[in-house]
Design an enzyme around this catalytic site. Structure first.
Site, mmCIF file in Angstrom:
data_model
loop_
_atom_site.group_PDB
_atom_site.id
_atom_site.type_symbol
_atom_site.label_atom_id
_atom_site.label_comp_id
_atom_site.label_asym_id
_atom_site.label_seq_id
_atom_site.Cartn_x
_atom_site.Cartn_y
_atom_site.Cartn_z
ATOM 1 N N HIS A 16 1.103 -0.674 0.076
ATOM 2 C CA HIS A 16 -0.039 -0.034 0.055
ATOM 3 C C HIS A 16 1.003 1.241 0.179
ATOM 4 O O HIS A 16 1.135 1.394 0.799
ATOM 5 C CB HIS A 16 -0.521 -0.009 1.254
ATOM 6 N N HIS A 59 1.176 4.891 -3.054
ATOM 7 C CA HIS A 59 0.376 5.832 -3.830
ATOM 8 C C HIS A 59 1.836 6.632 -4.022
ATOM 9 O O HIS A 59 2.625 6.937 -4.146
ATOM 10 C CB HIS A 59 -0.269 6.502 -3.568
ATOM 11 N N HIS A 84 -9.940 1.237 -1.356
ATOM 12 C CA HIS A 84 -9.589 1.892 0.230
ATOM 13 C C HIS A 84 -10.924 1.483 0.975
ATOM 14 O O HIS A 84 -11.840 1.791 0.411
ATOM 15 C CB HIS A 84 -9.291 3.326 -0.111
ATOM 16 N N GLU A 110 -10.804 3.191 6.201
ATOM 17 C CA GLU A 110 -9.680 4.421 6.226
ATOM 18 C C GLU A 110 -10.397 5.211 7.251
ATOM 19 O O GLU A 110 -9.981 5.681 8.622
ATOM 20 C CB GLU A 110 -8.988 5.048 5.351
ATOM 21 N N ASP A 114 2.072 4.614 2.004
ATOM 22 C CA ASP A 114 0.940 4.832 1.793
ATOM 23 C C ASP A 114 1.471 5.751 0.944
ATOM 24 O O ASP A 114 1.387 6.107 -0.097
ATOM 25 C CB ASP A 114 -0.185 5.459 2.788
ATOM 26 N N ASP A 115 1.211 7.125 1.652
ATOM 27 C CA ASP A 115 1.659 8.755 0.998
ATOM 28 C C ASP A 115 3.325 9.040 1.743
ATOM 29 O O ASP A 115 3.274 10.313 2.646
ATOM 30 C CB ASP A 115 0.900 9.372 0.201
HETATM 31 N N1 HPA Z 1 -6.772 7.399 1.113
HETATM 32 C C1 HPA Z 1 -7.488 7.282 0.241
HETATM 33 N N2 HPA Z 1 -7.099 7.557 -0.898
HETATM 34 C C2 HPA Z 1 -5.353 7.987 -0.977
HETATM 35 C C3 HPA Z 1 -5.136 7.377 -0.116
HETATM 36 C C4 HPA Z 1 -5.104 7.545 0.950
HETATM 37 O O1 HPA Z 1 -5.213 6.607 2.079
HETATM 38 N N3 HPA Z 1 -3.671 8.051 -0.603
HETATM 39 C C5 HPA Z 1 -3.504 8.371 -1.685
HETATM 40 N N4 HPA Z 1 -4.933 8.456 -1.904
HETATM 41 ZN ZN ZN Z 2 -3.844 4.220 0.006
#
Ligand code: HPA
Ligand code: ZN
Length: 338
Positions: free
Chosen positions: A16, A18, A208, A211, A289-290
């Site tokens: 996970h 991006h 996703h 969250e 994630d990011d």
């Molecule tokens: N959640 C939803 N969209 C996203 C995320 C995330 O963690 N990271 C990049 N786009």
């Molecule tokens: Zn994500």
């Protein structure tokens, strides 16, 4: 903690991340300059890389983050931009002992500003090819994500273009996912897209959910969309029946601990249901994630979890084996990763 050396040495799978979320403020500014892209002049966060980085410390929600995340896309134009971004991520991940990486990307947010899907995937593939030489123990897969803030017909259009590329069936794309804003975006909205993906023969589906959204979204994504994995899935803990189902079906959650804290899904790392998932035998992996936006790559996520929960070596063994088992790679590759 004395486990940090152990955690660094532990072979890792990342499921996970991006790729657009790995662009540092410095790279964002240098690409903006190279590509002659102007950044928003009405937002003081874009005064400098330092002010932008400072703004990232103050995210209030997923949507607040997404606003900045999609502005970051605007500086990515050519094949070489996507190649550099992807290669730099793979290099850093490999230095943290990531041996299998499944990387998300968001084609719709590139296509909509005139950067073709073929440009994006060409750059990512070039990086993967170089990585095969430079990082011999690393396997790399790519997963396009449908964007939920765009109209459903745009998602159908994306799926059609991806299917026409043949890339789901030649090893270029390993699966299909969905991301962006969550609250109000019930899985039923995307039933027709996932049905079309399944009918076309795409086996690996994810989305996703859980969250920011409730456990019901996770449950309904599994039953309505037919996904075999859930990205985040944090809020599954609020439904005991769902937890039992996740455990029984070996459905993997791709957790992103630092992301959840930075985007205020939880107040503190300690509030994540890591111990509960372990005790209930819910399979999960730990991911970044990011990382450029949330201030931690995969190792920092492993270490933050260790600091909050004081896990035992056996717990980490269970996490690592679950992450391998849940990976979208061949049985032979899984044996190599063990
Ligand atoms: N959640 C939803 N969209 C996203 C995320 C995330 O963690 N990271 C990049 N786009
Ligand atoms: Zn994500």
């Amino acid at each position: 903690d004395k486990l940090h050396g152990f955690l660094h040495a532990l072979p890792k799978c990342e499921h996970h991340v991006h790729i657009e979320g790995t662009i540092s403020p410095e790279l964002l500014f240098s690409l903006a300059s190279k590509n002659e892209i102007s950044l928003p002049s009405d937002d003081p966060a874009f005064d400098s890389p330092a002010t932008l980085l400072a703004r990232y410390q103050n995210f209030t929600s997923l949507d607040d983050f997404l606003h900045y995340y999609f502005i970051g896309f605007s500086v990515l134009l050519g094949v070489s931009d996507f190649e550099a971004l992807t290669y730099d991520y793979l290099s850093l991940a490999y230095s943290q002992k990531v041996y299998h990486a499944e990387i998300f990307f968001d084609p719709q947010a590139h296509i909509s500003r005139g950067v073709t899907y073929q440009t994006v995937i060409a750059g990512m593939n070039a990086a993967k090819k170089r990585a095969a030489v430079d990082f011999p123990k690393l396997s790399v897969e790519f997963i396009p994500c449908l964007l939920r803030h765009l109209p459903v017909p745009s998602g159908h259009g994306l799926l059609t273009e991806l299917l026409e590329s043949g890339h789901f069936f030649d090893g270029t794309l390993v699966g299909f996912g969905m991301s962006s804003t969550e609250l109000g975006m019930h899985p039923s909205l995307y039933k027709s897209v996932y049905e079309a993906a399944q009918s076309a023969g795409i086996v690996n589906l994810t989305a996703h959910y859980g969250e920011e959204g409730p456990a019901d979204y996770v449950k309904d994504a599994l039953s309505i969309l037919g996904v075999g994995r859930i990205d985040h899935g944090r809020r599954s803990i609020e439904d005991a029946e769902l937890i039992a189902h996740l455990a029984e079906s070996n459905t993997m959650l791709t957790l992103c601990p630092i992301s959840n804290v930075v985007l205020k899904g939880v107040d503190r790392m300690h509030d994540l249901p890591i111990r509960e998932f372990l005790d209930a035998n819910v399979r999960f992996s730990i991911n970044s994630d990011d990382p450029a936006y949330f201030g931690g790559y995969i190792l920092e996520n492993y270490c933050a979890v260790q600091e909050a929960f004081g896990l035992a070596v056996e717990d980490w063994g269970k996490i690592a084996r679950g992450a391998i088992a849940g990976s979208w790679c061949s049985p032979l590759r899984k044996e190599q990763l063990l």
